[in-house]
Design a protein around this motif. Structure first.
Motif, PDB file in Angstrom:
ATOM      1  N   THR A  15      18.489   6.138  26.693  1.00 26.70           N
ATOM      2  CA  THR A  15      18.216   6.244  25.261  1.00 26.70           C
ATOM      3  C   THR A  15      19.440   6.738  24.503  1.00 26.70           C
ATOM      4  N   PHE A  16      20.173   7.656  25.100  1.00 28.67           N
ATOM      5  CA  PHE A  16      21.337   8.222  24.432  1.00 28.67           C
ATOM      6  C   PHE A  16      22.625   7.453  24.716  1.00 28.67           C
ATOM      7  N   GLY A  17      22.507   6.266  25.281  1.00 28.34           N
ATOM      8  CA  GLY A  17      23.664   5.399  25.411  1.00 28.34           C
ATOM      9  C   GLY A  17      24.317   5.351  26.771  1.00 28.34           C
ATOM     10  N   GLY A  18      23.735   5.994  27.770  1.00 28.39           N
ATOM     11  CA  GLY A  18      24.265   5.911  29.121  1.00 28.39           C
ATOM     12  C   GLY A  18      24.953   7.181  29.585  1.00 28.39           C
ATOM     13  N   THR A  19      25.385   7.127  30.815  1.00 24.85           N
ATOM     14  CA  THR A  19      25.960   8.286  31.498  1.00 24.85           C
ATOM     15  C   THR A  19      27.171   8.846  30.764  1.00 24.85           C
ATOM     16  N   THR A  20      28.086   7.995  30.367  1.00 22.04           N
ATOM     17  CA  THR A  20      29.315   8.462  29.719  1.00 22.04           C
ATOM     18  C   THR A  20      29.028   9.133  28.382  1.00 22.04           C
ATOM     19  N   LYS A  21      28.136   8.539  27.597  1.00 25.99           N
ATOM     20  CA  LYS A  21      27.823   9.134  26.290  1.00 25.99           C
ATOM     21  C   LYS A  21      27.114  10.479  26.444  1.00 25.99           C
ATOM     22  N   VAL A  22      26.213  10.579  27.409  1.00 21.99           N
ATOM     23  CA  VAL A  22      25.525  11.857  27.624  1.00 21.99           C
ATOM     24  C   VAL A  22      26.512  12.905  28.135  1.00 21.99           C
ATOM     25  N   ALA A  23      27.435  12.499  28.980  1.00 22.14           N
ATOM     26  CA  ALA A  23      28.469  13.431  29.443  1.00 22.14           C
ATOM     27  C   ALA A  23      29.277  13.939  28.255  1.00 22.14           C
ATOM     28  N   HIS A  24      29.627  13.060  27.351  1.00 17.01           N
ATOM     29  CA  HIS A  24      30.382  13.458  26.164  1.00 17.01           C
ATOM     30  C   HIS A  24      29.547  14.399  25.281  1.00 17.01           C
ATOM     31  N   MET A  25      28.267  14.083  25.102  1.00 16.55           N
ATOM     32  CA  MET A  25      27.375  14.922  24.283  1.00 16.55           C
ATOM     33  C   MET A  25      27.266  16.343  24.838  1.00 16.55           C
ATOM     34  N   THR A  26      27.209  16.442  26.161  1.00 19.80           N
ATOM     35  CA  THR A  26      26.936  17.738  26.798  1.00 19.80           C
ATOM     36  C   THR A  26      28.187  18.480  27.229  1.00 19.80           C
ATOM     37  N   GLY A  27      29.303  17.766  27.323  1.00 24.56           N
ATOM     38  CA  GLY A  27      30.517  18.389  27.846  1.00 24.56           C
ATOM     39  C   GLY A  27      30.542  18.457  29.365  1.00 24.56           C
ATOM     40  N   LEU A  28      29.594  17.785  30.016  1.00 22.73           N
ATOM     41  CA  LEU A  28      29.542  17.746  31.475  1.00 22.73           C
ATOM     42  C   LEU A  28      30.270  16.506  31.976  1.00 22.73           C
ATOM     43  N   GLY A  31      29.782  12.538  36.671  1.00 19.91           N
ATOM     44  CA  GLY A  31      29.178  12.775  37.986  1.00 19.91           C
ATOM     45  C   GLY A  31      27.940  13.640  37.894  1.00 19.91           C
ATOM     46  N   ARG A  32      28.010  14.667  37.069  1.00 27.67           N
ATOM     47  CA  ARG A  32      26.857  15.555  36.893  1.00 27.67           C
ATOM     48  C   ARG A  32      25.697  14.803  36.238  1.00 27.67           C
ATOM     49  N   ILE A  33      25.993  13.974  35.241  1.00 27.97           N
ATOM     50  CA  ILE A  33      24.929  13.213  34.586  1.00 27.97           C
ATOM     51  C   ILE A  33      24.334  12.194  35.553  1.00 27.97           C
ATOM     52  N   SER A  34      25.158  11.610  36.398  1.00 34.50           N
ATOM     53  CA  SER A  34      24.639  10.698  37.422  1.00 34.50           C
ATOM     54  C   SER A  34      23.701  11.427  38.372  1.00 34.50           C
ATOM     55  N   GLN A  35      23.989  12.673  38.668  1.00 36.84           N
ATOM     56  CA  GLN A  35      23.083  13.466  39.515  1.00 36.84           C
ATOM     57  C   GLN A  35      21.730  13.637  38.833  1.00 36.84           C
ATOM     58  N   TRP A  36      21.732  13.765  37.519  1.00 34.93           N
ATOM     59  CA  TRP A  36      20.467  13.872  36.795  1.00 34.93           C
ATOM     60  C   TRP A  36      19.603  12.646  37.059  1.00 34.93           C
ATOM     61  N   ARG A  37      20.222  11.478  37.125  1.00 36.80           N
ATOM     62  CA  ARG A  37      19.445  10.254  37.384  1.00 36.80           C
ATOM     63  C   ARG A  37      18.725  10.338  38.731  1.00 36.80           C
ATOM     64  N   ALA A  38      19.355  10.952  39.709  1.00 35.88           N
ATOM     65  CA  ALA A  38      18.779  11.047  41.053  1.00 35.88           C
ATOM     66  C   ALA A  38      17.844  12.237  41.215  1.00 35.88           C
ATOM     67  N   GLU A  39      18.168  13.345  40.555  1.00 36.50           N
ATOM     68  CA  GLU A  39      17.453  14.604  40.798  1.00 36.50           C
ATOM     69  C   GLU A  39      16.598  15.079  39.633  1.00 36.50           C
ATOM     70  N   GLY A  40      16.762  14.459  38.480  1.00 31.12           N
ATOM     71  CA  GLY A  40      16.066  14.914  37.289  1.00 31.12           C
ATOM     72  C   GLY A  40      16.976  15.805  36.454  1.00 31.12           C
ATOM     73  N   ILE A  41      16.626  15.940  35.190  1.00 27.39           N
ATOM     74  CA  ILE A  41      17.417  16.756  34.264  1.00 27.39           C
ATOM     75  C   ILE A  41      17.040  18.221  34.470  1.00 27.39           C
TER      76      ILE A  41
END
Length: 92
Positions: A15-28, A31-41
């Motif tokens: 919804t927020f545009g993918g892994t890279t955009k969420v990483a930019h939004m959060t400063g993470l 790789g960490r955002i990709s872990q969210w896909r596997a493990e949950g937020i």
């Protein structure tokens, strides 16, 4: 089969545009955002994202309750452009 946490994380990230955009939004890292896909937020990050994006989470929560996420095509998922912004309200 995806667990509910994975479905939710994928829907949020997409919804927020993918892994890279969420990483930019959060400063993470991406790789960490990709872990969210596997493990949950992580709960703390879900609270932060919800607080900063209430309108988006109304759509996300509705989607999680009313659709079978596995059967829906990506073009039917809510996207960032579908989410009203405060600027939209100013012009109404």
């Amino acid at each position: 089969m995806e667990r509910q946490e994975q479905k939710f994380a994928n829907l949020v990230i997409d919804t927020f545009g993918g892994t890279t955009k969420v990483a930019h939004m959060t400063g993470l890292t991406t790789g960490r955002i990709s872990q969210w896909r596997a493990e949950g937020i992580p709960e703390v990050w879900e609270r932060v994202l919800r607080a900063e994006n209430r309108d988006a989470f109304l759509l996300i929560d509705k989607s999680m309750q009313s659709i079978d996420y596995q059967r829906i095509s990506p073009d039917k998922c809510p996207t960032h452009s579908d989410i009203p912004t405060h600027r939209d309200e100013d012009h109404a």
